[in-house]
Enzyme design. Sequence first.
Site, PDB file in Angstrom:
ATOM      1  N   ASP A 187      -8.459  -9.169   4.180  1.00 31.53           N
ATOM      2  CA  ASP A 187      -8.265  -8.046   5.097  1.00 31.53           C
ATOM      3  C   ASP A 187      -9.343  -7.954   6.165  1.00 31.53           C
ATOM      4  O   ASP A 187     -10.264  -7.140   6.032  1.00 31.53           O
ATOM      5  CB  ASP A 187      -8.234  -6.737   4.284  1.00 31.53           C
ATOM      6  CG  ASP A 187      -7.603  -5.595   5.041  1.00 31.53           C
ATOM      7  OD1 ASP A 187      -7.119  -5.838   6.151  1.00 31.53           O
ATOM      8  OD2 ASP A 187      -7.603  -4.466   4.512  1.00 31.53           O
ATOM      9  N   GLU A 207       0.820  -1.209   0.000  1.00 32.92           N
ATOM     10  CA  GLU A 207       0.000   0.000   0.000  1.00 32.92           C
ATOM     11  C   GLU A 207       0.858   1.266   0.000  1.00 32.92           C
ATOM     12  O   GLU A 207       0.619   2.201   0.763  1.00 32.92           O
ATOM     13  CB  GLU A 207      -0.946   0.015   1.206  1.00 32.92           C
ATOM     14  CG  GLU A 207      -1.910  -1.133   1.204  1.00 32.92           C
ATOM     15  CD  GLU A 207      -2.935  -1.082   2.334  1.00 32.92           C
ATOM     16  OE1 GLU A 207      -4.067  -1.508   2.086  1.00 32.92           O
ATOM     17  OE2 GLU A 207      -2.596  -0.620   3.429  1.00 32.92           O
ATOM     18  N   GLU A 216      -2.093 -11.961  13.126  1.00 38.50           N
ATOM     19  CA  GLU A 216      -2.558 -10.579  13.281  1.00 38.50           C
ATOM     20  C   GLU A 216      -4.075 -10.575  13.228  1.00 38.50           C
ATOM     21  O   GLU A 216      -4.675 -10.850  12.197  1.00 38.50           O
ATOM     22  CB  GLU A 216      -1.973  -9.673  12.185  1.00 38.50           C
ATOM     23  CG  GLU A 216      -2.380  -8.206  12.350  1.00 38.50           C
ATOM     24  CD  GLU A 216      -1.695  -7.272  11.349  1.00 38.50           C
ATOM     25  OE1 GLU A 216      -0.460  -7.376  11.149  1.00 38.50           O
ATOM     26  OE2 GLU A 216      -2.397  -6.433  10.763  1.00 38.50           O
ATOM     27  N   GLU A 257     -12.593  -2.556  11.891  1.00 38.22           N
ATOM     28  CA  GLU A 257     -12.634  -1.682  10.710  1.00 38.22           C
ATOM     29  C   GLU A 257     -13.760  -2.069   9.742  1.00 38.22           C
ATOM     30  O   GLU A 257     -14.435  -1.205   9.191  1.00 38.22           O
ATOM     31  CB  GLU A 257     -11.266  -1.789  10.016  1.00 38.22           C
ATOM     32  CG  GLU A 257     -11.176  -1.115   8.685  1.00 38.22           C
ATOM     33  CD  GLU A 257      -9.800  -1.332   8.038  1.00 38.22           C
ATOM     34  OE1 GLU A 257      -8.914  -1.938   8.675  1.00 38.22           O
ATOM     35  OE2 GLU A 257      -9.619  -0.876   6.902  1.00 38.22           O
ATOM     36  N   LYS A 291      -2.063 -11.687   8.587  1.00 36.57           N
ATOM     37  CA  LYS A 291      -3.453 -11.413   8.980  1.00 36.57           C
ATOM     38  C   LYS A 291      -4.234 -12.717   9.001  1.00 36.57           C
ATOM     39  O   LYS A 291      -3.930 -13.637   8.230  1.00 36.57           O
ATOM     40  CB  LYS A 291      -4.099 -10.427   8.017  1.00 36.57           C
ATOM     41  CG  LYS A 291      -3.564  -9.019   8.182  1.00 36.57           C
ATOM     42  CD  LYS A 291      -4.370  -8.001   7.379  1.00 36.57           C
ATOM     43  CE  LYS A 291      -3.766  -6.611   7.578  1.00 36.57           C
ATOM     44  NZ  LYS A 291      -4.496  -5.547   6.873  1.00 36.57           N
TER      45      LYS A 291
END
Length: 738
Positions: free
Chosen positions: A399, A305, A421, A427, A394
């Site tokens: 995500d 990113e 993670e 979110e 993750k």
Amino acid sequence: MKKNIVTVIVLLLCISVLAEDGYRLWLRYDKISDPAVLKSYRNHIGSIVLPGSSATLSIARNELQDNLRTLLDRNIPVVEKIKGKSIVAGTPASSLFVRQFLEERNLALGEEGYAIYTTTAGGKNIIVIAAQNDIGVLYGVYSFLKLLQTQQPVQALNIKTVPSVQRRMLNHWDNLNRTVERGYAGASIWNWHTLPDYIDKRYIDYARANASIGINGTVLTNVNANAQSLTKEYLIKAKALADVFRPYGIRVYLTARFSAPVEIGGLTTADPLEPEVQNWWKEKCKEIYSYIPDFGGFLVKANSEGQPGPQTYGRSHVEGANMFAEALEPYAGIVIWRAFVYDVRVQKKDEHFEEGKKEAAGESIAAADRFKQAYAEFKPFDGQFRSNVLIQVKNGPIDFQPREPFSPLFGATPQTPLTMEFQMTLEYLGQATHLVYEAPLFKEVLDADTWAKGEGSTVARVIDGSLFQHKISGTAGVANIGNERNWTGHPFGQANWYAFGRLAWNDQLTSEEIAEEWIRQTFSNQPDFVDAVKKIMMASREAVVNYMTPLGLHHIMGTGHHYGPAPWVDNGGRADWNPVYYHRADEKGIGFDRTAAGSNAIAQYYPQVQARWKDVNTCEEDYLLWFHHVSWLHPMKSGRTLWDELCFRYQQGVDTVRWMQDTWNALQPYLDRQQFEQVKMLLDIQEKEAMWWRNACLLYFQTFSKRPIPDGVEKPDHDLEYYKNLRFPYAPGIGGRL
Ligand code: BDP
């Protein structure tokens, strides 16, 4: 008259002071409400014997004395001599009694474990809290206090526990200007401006809360890192925090911006193979350790990113990670290198759309699939990282979605330790306005079988290092903590912080057990109340899956802020930032074909895992649209078509939230007004937003399915255009992006 007004004001002030505002988290230690239980505790606890002058033992002693005083509503003296009803706590070094106790029983408690036993001294019953090291004593003290707060019997204790994972860490995505990336609970609790001179009481309370659940590491800064945090000025500030946290067993870690040697070091390159760059990091580590001798290490987000990384200089993740590892090695520091990467080749949106077009034309199937990237980039490097490197993965391949299959990297790197993670900040799960208890999500991932070494090769065993016999292990949770009075915005957000810590310590606990502990400590021990709240919590994760992304849908949230539904978005900066990339709805059906006929991402799993998901007719429905493009008319287990089932699941999500509201409303008599009202208002928002999700998604998907919304599913109250036109320029959580 005047006097009356004054009385009312004074009363109101008292009420507001007494109101349960959530600041105390699960560490309330109010007087035991059940008289029989209180009596029994008073009969078993008469004095405290906790010798030792270290900072940690002093904290343990104070915690025990202060909180027993409030729990039992009487003073429990700290004495030197063991008597009947003493609580004796210590290590072999601090207490002769503990030394003998441990020698006799030969208990393996490791570095941080502890034992809590009922035993005898001179023929009298006592309770012993024993550990090898001071921090184990503190953990044992919190654990003992938890037994009392949750009103468990203490007559015949024999608890022995050691942590599942070594590095149990919070990751704060906090920026130096106090904004928090994906933070929904106010500003960062780190006030960098007033550090190092001003030590906010919150820092201490934060450390206490973490120690009480066994969290032993904190990454203070955002993964989208700012090189400034490595300057002398900021290291001195970080040192001040490290000094506060140390007695609580918490180490500080920082994120390292790959280009720091250029940005703050005056070099012209950050190429990891350049000796001057390597040297810069070595000197930087030397400096850091001069301030923070027990510094944990670096967390690095590289080439992801837009973050700089070794690939910026034509080098690999191995070359990048190993450079840090070498610099940290003399101090026993570690590098936590994130696997949340995007293939640089996928950066141009057009490439993807070209692939998409070809796919639509049936010419070729797009091999590109963000699902595959972490595995594709990291699996080939297995065995090449230095021994103090952990790769942080993750929980799922995309995500932090409401439900993801576990990342195929778990189990794929026998020679490389992996850190989990998780994300507590929700979110993509309603942020801080929805009540979503994440322990079932965490457990689903930890309990998943990777089959890497045959049956029973669970993700938990990959993470704790036992499957491949790794020497270091770790787990991380992206913190949901901010400076809101109650720390997490939503009062139930605290449960996710709590559950993360508890599972990092003991991955065998069930979600129900953790919920029950948390409810009893946070609210009340009344059995009816505990049962009802537990039911709400246990239903909440499946509810959010249903009203947002049922049947394996994923990443259809509003682009950028990720707030609310936006399955129609197709103009994001990169193809894989667009919901249409993930759901692929068309006239025939919906879902992302990741079988051999599609992107073949499924091939990244071991065959037994593939078998769970590879056949559209037998694939677990929870994962169906993760792996298959499925006809609208596909028959589901319920006997409904896929389209009807989708509609029902969305409705079911809304219905569950309504049931949560009703259940909560009936609990009013058990709660403080503020606690009750706060959650009630938030549940009302959750219901409104669940309906919004259902309406917007069904209207949009209906443009492809061309089928009616079945009876039993409420009809949307607006048209699709209305939902498409909603804008949220000030949605929280992205203000801090650098
Ligand atoms: C995504 C977030 C973004 C983070 C990124 C990461 O949207 O803000 O920077 O993950 O984990 O979920 O690096």
